[in-house]
Motif scaffolding. Sequence first.
Motif, short mmCIF file in Angstrom:
data_model
loop_
_atom_site.label_atom_id
_atom_site.label_comp_id
_atom_site.label_asym_id
_atom_site.label_seq_id
_atom_site.Cartn_x
_atom_site.Cartn_y
_atom_site.Cartn_z
N ASN A 245 0.81 -1.22 0.00
CA ASN A 245 0.00 0.00 0.00
C ASN A 245 0.84 1.27 0.00
N PRO B 236 7.81 -1.72 2.84
CA PRO B 236 7.22 -2.27 4.06
C PRO B 236 6.56 -3.63 3.81
N LYS B 237 6.50 -4.44 4.84
CA LYS B 237 5.83 -5.74 4.75
C LYS B 237 4.32 -5.54 4.68
N PRO B 238 3.63 -6.48 4.01
CA PRO B 238 2.17 -6.34 3.91
C PRO B 238 1.52 -6.54 5.26
N ASN B 239 0.41 -5.86 5.43
CA ASN B 239 -0.32 -6.06 6.67
C ASN B 239 -1.26 -7.27 6.53
N ALA B 240 -1.97 -7.60 7.58
CA ALA B 240 -2.82 -8.79 7.60
C ALA B 240 -3.93 -8.72 6.56
N GLU C 109 -3.90 -7.17 3.64
CA GLU C 109 -3.35 -7.40 2.30
C GLU C 109 -3.04 -8.87 2.07
N GLU C 110 -2.47 -9.54 3.07
CA GLU C 110 -2.19 -10.96 2.93
C GLU C 110 -3.47 -11.76 2.76
#
Length: 235
Positions: free
Chosen positions: A17, A47-51, A53-54
Amino acid sequence: MRLHFRPRPRADTFVPNSVALCYCLCHSHGKPSTVGESAGRLELVIPKPNAAEESAAKEIREMNRSTILTKLTVVIFTVLLFAVAGAAAGTETALKASDITSKIFPEQVFFRGQVAPVQMRNTGGVRFSDDMFVLAGMVDSSGYSTAIRQKYQAYFISEVPLEISGQKLPPGAYGIGFISGEKFILMDLGAHDLFQVDSSKDSGMKRPVPLQVVSSGGKYRLYAGRSFVEFARAQ
């Protein structure tokens, strides 16, 4: 100054995002920046995807897999359906007594002024590839005169023109019999003789039955015991 990129995660894993781009310009002898890992380095941080997005990515993968399996199942079912229908429609075969029911052959038949029961256990026939039939069945002729009983042994029905030992036969219902002198006789429903032809003996038959129809090299044999005549569909 060094430029360092961290590997970007696979696109099918998540949908980022935002992208944070941090520049850290410091002297090589200065104190490392709190944003980057070390001084004098340009760092791109994804940045790592959040919950959420996963979860969305997982749902997309499952939907794609489900759609593919559904389409594949439909294709396989359609192919099998057409294959079975084509095989059923294109099959020509001799029929045994177990194949013949009252739906296609009557249990009682009319001949020479009266009705007689058919011995359904002693029936046979042919189903052609266009779903037309030739059927024959032994009858109980005990109610007829001696003269008729000597000739009338079975009921014969054909939906197609036939050739029996060189004789042409139009579609219809007939009385038939194997008589003395190695002859086969065919009569109309009034017990009038239409023709007689020579019959043959199959001395090699191990288990003769009162009546049956057997395929024989592109033609068919109508048997009564070991006696038989050959017939084929007329062109």
